[in-house]
Design a protein around this motif. Sequence first.
Motif: not given
Lengths: 205, 488
Positions: B9, B14, B39-40, B53, B60, B82, B116, B167, B170
């Motif tokens: 999932v 990762s 699934y994403d 990114v 990267v 999904v 996250c 972040v 960035d």
Amino acid sequence: MSSSTTSLLRTCLRSSSISRQATHGASSLRALHTSSRPALNAAQWKRSSASAWLQPRQQSILANRTRHMHTSPALAHGSVTRPAPGTGIKVHFKDAKGEHLKTIEANEGDDLLSLAHEHDIDLEGACEGSIACSTCHVILSPSHYDLLPEPSDDENDMLDMAFGLTDTSRLGCQVQLTRDLDGMTATLPSATRNMFVDGHKPTHH
Amino acid sequence: MPPVKLAVVGGGPSAFYVTSRLLSLLKPSEAPSFRVHMYDRLWAPHGLVRYGVAPDHPEVKNCTNKFDDTANDPRFRFFGNVNVGDTPLTSIPHTHSLPLRSLLQNYTHVLFATGCTLSTLHPAIPPSEYCVPALSMVHWYTQHPSHVPPPDLRKISHVSLIGNGNVSLDIARILLTPPHVLEKYDVPTSVLDVLRQSAVKHVSIMARRGPLEAAFTTKELRELMNLPDASMVPLSSSILTSAPEMTMTRQQRRTLELLQKGSKNAYGSTPKTWSLEFYRSPTGLTPPTSSSPLAQLTLAHTELDPRTRRAISTGETSSLLTSLVITSLGFHADPQTTFYDPSLGHLRALAGRIISSSGTAIKNIYASGWSANGAKGVLASTMMDAYAVADIILSDITPGEKGVQTTATSSNPDMILSSEFQLNPNPHVEDPPLEILEGLKNGTVTTYDDWKHIDAEERRRGEAMDKERERMSWSDARTFMSQRAALH
Ligand SMILES: Cc1cc2nc3c(=O)[nH]c(=O)nc-3n(C[C@H](O)[C@H](O)[C@H](O)COP(=O)(O)OP(=O)(O)OC[C@H]3O[C@@H](n4cnc5c(N)ncnc54)[C@H](O)[C@@H]3O)c2cc1C
Ligand SMILES: NC(=O)c1ccc[n+]([C@@H]2O[C@H](COP(=O)([O-])OP(=O)(O)OC[C@H]3O[C@@H](n4cnc5c(N)ncnc54)[C@H](OP(=O)(O)O)[C@@H]3O)[C@@H](O)[C@H]2O)c1
């Protein structure tokens, strides 16, 4: 599971989230670098370089890695030309425990990351040699380390984040071989096996 | 080896690093019935590598070449669009929702690599017209499917970033870099249009602790220092000295040196400026009034508690006039995800395994990456963690088998076969759940092959405009896919 183990688990879970401090110092980032097979073997590397999916910039990075011309009688190894046995620059690769993995012979101008991939040594190159990660960190024999030009600011910035940094650490992609580096040792960095949570101690085999 | 059909999932780094490790260690000859379905909730794969990114960090994104190799394995399938969970995802209405139960009925093992995905907010300054979380900015400039509206940069002259992690830097860099430098990268045309009209003159980056505790890394700080059209307000030397008894890490030493040296351009010589403000913590934000066109940010002055090294208030305060506050305080997992622990801000997981609410590891359900550890670390650390989790999974599915070497710990923790989260030991070998088969048929669930065609088209459109790629939205991608289908 006993209730004391349960509460230990909970404590471990808590400490993993509280210790966000630990993420920024290179020394405190504990990592697990374990491998039994190369993550990206030479065949895959070639396949990806031939892939039409690559953008031009990436293609040129990959082209650079196989560009280097040979200076001595050459033998073909896959698609890359290798020096005839006994004529190349010798590099000894060792694993994190200091055990000898492989001695390879290289041409002048070859870099350690490309060599490792070509010879199935488990060194990652997540950014493919563009100094944007620290996954190809290696530790060099001190006498050979001293012969190399100083690392650039960019390389040092990435070494800041490397696991198991030492005084003779370099990024493999930035170490280009010359004749006087013959006999150099490149050791894969040691890192602890457990990076999941603080306080969780894995038992070893 | 008994059949193993693993559902992953999440489709970020990762997920891909775990999958790549498993597929390369389990040779098809040794494990003929091994399958991985990923699934994403987003229609495109690669998680934060695509939608996080920064566009001026194209190197990267080279890791996606490895992810492409993984996806080439015939034992692997990707299903985009999904969302695994029982509640529909309101932020992305076109996404299918697949109840976890459905997944459990169709797989022998499940890995959560859901990241996250939500910004941590500041209790004293909730989101408003004058305060947005970092993720809104990142989602805007990466054209994330949640369709956040662009900031009206024409009206914004002063930006205050709270938090000084990478972040935050960035976002500062994107706001301070001349648009003609950014236009060759993967920055959508609509985003460049907004940046070209920007009125931003100063970006102030605030943190509640000092330079030695800064959350940014040297590379990102150096990039800000080297910006062509911007300069840093010099820091007072009193802030840049360390206590003599303190031993600095290499990174701390190099950060201090860089801060002492300052920006490449002298302060005052550039159209735009930026500053690092240490030992400041926000306590409130007053909206503009008819007499004052800027909002007023109140800041508590802080110092380090020498024992805990946390920030404590000195009792002093000051205020700052600003057009927009951006809070960049980190991220937490989606509370809707099963196994979310509110006290942790991520899933309840230990050493790669999901832990039940009673504290026991649940058999055959795993977690990795930011979803398991919280939002910390760069790709290199996400990769290391993923390899460790892959080794744990391998130690479960090939116990004691020769030929497959893993370095997983030999002692497995007590595990329960949860009755609530029961997997199917003998699911259909190839098929995903019925809902997914339906979605594939009507083109609302994407495959990796779809993605590769869209990816190639984005690059092709980019090349025509002299840039890395021109991104598609889901509706662009759908149109492109149906035109393609009509041609073939
Ligand atoms: C803005 C930003 C910039 C970054 N830049 C860099 C950088 O330059 N260099 C670097 O090394 N690191 C960078 N990082 C860190 C890096 O992105 C992370 O280390 C890495 O992405 C974590 O990987 P992950 O797979 O755990 O999470 P993610 O990349 O977040 O992937 C999780 C995936 O799961 C999906 N998902 C979530 N819930 C569900 C669900 N219920 N059902 C289906 N799918 C779901 C999400 O859509 C997402 O695609 C950056 C991080 C951020 C936030
Ligand atoms: N280029 C890259 O390599 C890159 C790019 C982006 C992200 N990343 C990685 O992704 C991870 C997440 O990055 P991030 O920038 O979101 O988070 P981060 O590094 O955790 O930084 C969060 C910042 O917010 C501050 N903060 C948190 N809560 C606060 C509060 N209540 N009040 C005031 N300040 C508060 C923190 O200060 P304290 O320290 O005092 O808590 C810190 O300065 C990091 O590991 C980062 O390195 C890497």
